[in-house]
Write a protein that holds these residues in place. Structure first.
Motif, PDB file in Angstrom:
ATOM      1  N   HIS A 148      23.808  49.625  38.511  1.00  0.00           N
ATOM      2  CA  HIS A 148      24.620  48.449  38.383  1.00  0.00           C
ATOM      3  C   HIS A 148      24.316  47.670  36.819  1.00  0.00           C
ATOM      4  CE1 HIS A 148      24.398  48.429  42.683  1.00  0.00           C
ATOM      5  NE2 HIS A 148      25.743  47.983  42.370  1.00  0.00           N
ATOM      6  N   THR A 166      31.208  41.572  32.236  1.00  0.00           N
ATOM      7  CA  THR A 166      31.385  42.082  33.635  1.00  0.00           C
ATOM      8  C   THR A 166      32.549  43.110  33.943  1.00  0.00           C
ATOM      9  OG1 THR A 166      32.417  39.902  34.172  1.00  0.00           O
ATOM     10  CG2 THR A 166      29.953  39.966  34.215  1.00  0.00           C
ATOM     11  N   ARG A 211      40.811  45.366  32.391  1.00  0.00           N
ATOM     12  CA  ARG A 211      40.843  46.355  33.607  1.00  0.00           C
ATOM     13  C   ARG A 211      40.073  47.708  33.568  1.00  0.00           C
ATOM     14  NH1 ARG A 211      46.120  48.673  34.416  1.00  0.00           N
ATOM     15  NH2 ARG A 211      46.557  48.194  32.325  1.00  0.00           N
ATOM     16  N   ASP A 230      43.007  52.555  38.080  1.00  0.00           N
ATOM     17  CA  ASP A 230      42.168  51.179  38.317  1.00  0.00           C
ATOM     18  C   ASP A 230      40.983  51.468  39.115  1.00  0.00           C
ATOM     19  OD1 ASP A 230      43.784  50.163  36.407  1.00  0.00           O
ATOM     20  OD2 ASP A 230      44.754  48.822  37.796  1.00  0.00           O
ATOM     21  N   PRO A 232      38.869  49.500  41.835  1.00  0.00           N
ATOM     22  CA  PRO A 232      39.151  48.190  42.610  1.00  0.00           C
ATOM     23  C   PRO A 232      38.163  47.410  42.324  1.00  0.00           C
ATOM     24  CG  PRO A 232      39.578  50.233  43.819  1.00  0.00           C
ATOM     25  CD  PRO A 232      39.104  50.706  42.674  1.00  0.00           C
ATOM     26  N   ASP A 233      36.876  47.595  42.298  1.00  0.00           N
ATOM     27  CA  ASP A 233      35.823  46.607  42.112  1.00  0.00           C
ATOM     28  C   ASP A 233      34.924  47.173  41.118  1.00  0.00           C
ATOM     29  OD1 ASP A 233      33.793  44.677  42.509  1.00  0.00           O
ATOM     30  OD2 ASP A 233      33.033  45.617  44.398  1.00  0.00           O
ATOM     31  N   PRO A 234      35.125  46.435  39.952  1.00  0.00           N
ATOM     32  CA  PRO A 234      34.147  47.046  38.769  1.00  0.00           C
ATOM     33  C   PRO A 234      32.753  46.580  39.010  1.00  0.00           C
ATOM     34  CG  PRO A 234      36.347  46.118  37.986  1.00  0.00           C
ATOM     35  CD  PRO A 234      36.124  45.855  39.511  1.00  0.00           C
ATOM     36  N   GLY A 235      32.526  45.367  39.884  1.00  0.00           N
ATOM     37  CA  GLY A 235      31.168  45.012  40.258  1.00  0.00           C
ATOM     38  C   GLY A 235      30.329  46.174  40.768  1.00  0.00           C
ATOM     39  N   ARG A 237      29.783  47.022  44.005  1.00  0.00           N
ATOM     40  CA  ARG A 237      28.937  46.484  45.204  1.00  0.00           C
ATOM     41  C   ARG A 237      29.910  46.249  46.469  1.00  0.00           C
ATOM     42  NH1 ARG A 237      23.271  44.078  44.043  1.00  0.00           N
ATOM     43  NH2 ARG A 237      22.950  44.648  41.892  1.00  0.00           N
ATOM     44  N   THR A 241      31.081  52.285  41.528  1.00  0.00           N
ATOM     45  CA  THR A 241      32.150  52.524  40.805  1.00  0.00           C
ATOM     46  C   THR A 241      32.746  53.964  41.000  1.00  0.00           C
ATOM     47  OG1 THR A 241      31.039  52.585  38.578  1.00  0.00           O
ATOM     48  CG2 THR A 241      32.072  50.539  39.359  1.00  0.00           C
ATOM     49  N   GLN A 244      34.733  55.054  44.268  1.00  0.00           N
ATOM     50  CA  GLN A 244      35.891  54.021  44.706  1.00  0.00           C
ATOM     51  C   GLN A 244      37.199  54.573  44.513  1.00  0.00           C
ATOM     52  OE1 GLN A 244      35.960  50.068  43.193  1.00  0.00           O
ATOM     53  NE2 GLN A 244      33.590  50.040  43.136  1.00  0.00           N
TER      54      GLN A 244
END
Length: 389
Positions: A148, A166, A211, A230, A232-235, A237, A241, A244
């Motif tokens: 992370h 982020t 993106r 793409d 979906p959730d770059p974070g 968690r 990544t 995904q």
């Protein structure tokens, strides 16, 4: 047939088909092979353990834990990724610190004569800052190589505060390279099953929003057409990544990343490869693979990568190997450009040219001591007759 024979038969032919047009002319018809480099053989190492070709000289500009000569600033431990930025008639060399908790980055400012003018901290409060990349708008993207991990956009002059980007994803970041033609930033991931990403900002020059995408291709692809999807959730968690998008192509330990005239080169340490992504054609191919080398591979432990501002030469640093910075020419010859002796427990990091292309900076992350803390780190400068176009 062993793995090397299988790869040579299957990949060289496919790679030749993938390299076409401008990429063929500028890069490789097949994976690079050992040969005599443009600067000839290396001379015996000097007192500082640095072996260079004839006509080149080196000097130490900083040592970890010691004051940078000509300044009052103490150079950071474990110097890693680096880049140079124009500063009037002079330039600035930025360097990351790959230590936990107190990582960050520092900078050395040089005058037009190459003399050190000042040194200072540009990033604090971050952890295991490994590689990164320079932006066209003169900032340094410092990347955290931790689960992370973040990308921090920093000011090489140390005036503006660093900003966390982020949208560029939270993963084990390694390096970044900006593509001003397509207005994206490429990113590598240091995992055994890592991915190759690109960040598409909402506005070029502003990385606050955008993106995150991942490169996709069939499992095992080493050449041919690729696509982007793409994340979906770059974070990252609770799902990382890299897990995904099921169609994402996996890379074994992403390391350095360098963009030049339509091609993004990136390295993977787990299989000792240098990849070439043709951004216009959206294809990948192998620029170097130690399994495809005839004889003893000259380049192993591939890590940081940079290019000369004067020509299409690539410089690939070794993490291990025999502590060389290897040169890969546009006509597909790979040869050592420099070697460090007596520092086998270290790694070469942060290669970067000044804007004029006549001075090359790099570090030995752990130096002669080999201490894992990086307390023995050494940062060098090499000058000499670097060739033009």
């Amino acid at each position: 047939m062993d793995r090397r024979q299988v790869l040579r038969a299957g990949v060289v032919g496919a790679g030749a088909a993938a390299f076409s047009g401008a990429l063929w002319e500028r890069a490789f018809a097949a994976a690079a092979q050992p040969g005599v480099g443009p600067y000839g053989e290396l001379l015996p190492a000097g007192a500082d353990g640095l072996a260079l070709p004839a006509g080149f000289t080196g000097r130490v500009v900083a040592r970890s834990g010691r004051t940078v000569p000509g300044t009052t600033y103490t150079w950071h431990a474990a110097p890693d990724g680096g880049a140079c930025f124009a500063d009037g008639p002079g330039w600035i060399y930025v360097s990351n610190s790959e230590i936990p908790v107190a990582g960050g980055a520092s900078a050395i400012r040089f005058g037009s004569d190459g003399g050190v003018r000042s040194a200072y901290r540009i990033l604090s409060g971050t952890s295991v800052n490994c590689a990164g990349g320079a932006t066209p708008w003169h900032t340094w993207l410092s990347c955290e190589e931790i689960p992370h991990g973040r990308v921090l956009e920093t000011d090489p002059w140390g005036v503006r505060p660093a900003r966390e980007r982020t949208g560029m994803g939270r993963f084990k970041h390694e390096a970044a390279a900006c593509d001003p033609d397509r207005r994206v930033v490429y990113l590598t991931e240091d995992e055994e099953d890592g991915c190759f990403y690109r960040f598409v900002p909402g506005a070029w020059g502003d990385l606050d929003t955008g993106r995150l995408q991942v490169l996709c291709a069939p499992v095992g692809t080493t050449s041919g057409t690729v696509t982007w999807r793409d994340v979906p959730d770059p974070g990252g968690r609770p799902v990382p990544t890299r897990r995904q998008v099921g169609a994402a192509l996996r890379f074994d330990g992403g390391e350095g990343c360098w963009y030049d005239h339509g091609t993004c080169y990136f390295t993977t340490k787990g299989d000792n490869r240098v990849w070439a992504y043709d951004a216009a054609a959206s294809t990948v191919a192998l620029a170097y693979d130690d399994s495809l080398v005839s004889g003893t591979p000259p380049l192993t432990g591939v890590d940081n990568i940079t290019g000369s501002p004067r020509n299409a030469d690539l410089y690939v640093a070794e993490d291990g190997g025999n502590m060389e910075l290897n040169l890969i020419t546009a006509d597909g010859v790979v040869a050592p450009f420099l070697r460090l002796t007596g520092q086998d427990a270290s790694e070469i990091t942060g290669p970067a040219f000044n804007p004029a292309g006549d001075r090359l900076y790099f570090s030995s992350q752990r130096g002669v001591s080999g201490a894992k803390s990086g307390s023995g780190g050494i940062t060098y400068e090499v000058t000499g007759p670097f060739r033009g176009p």
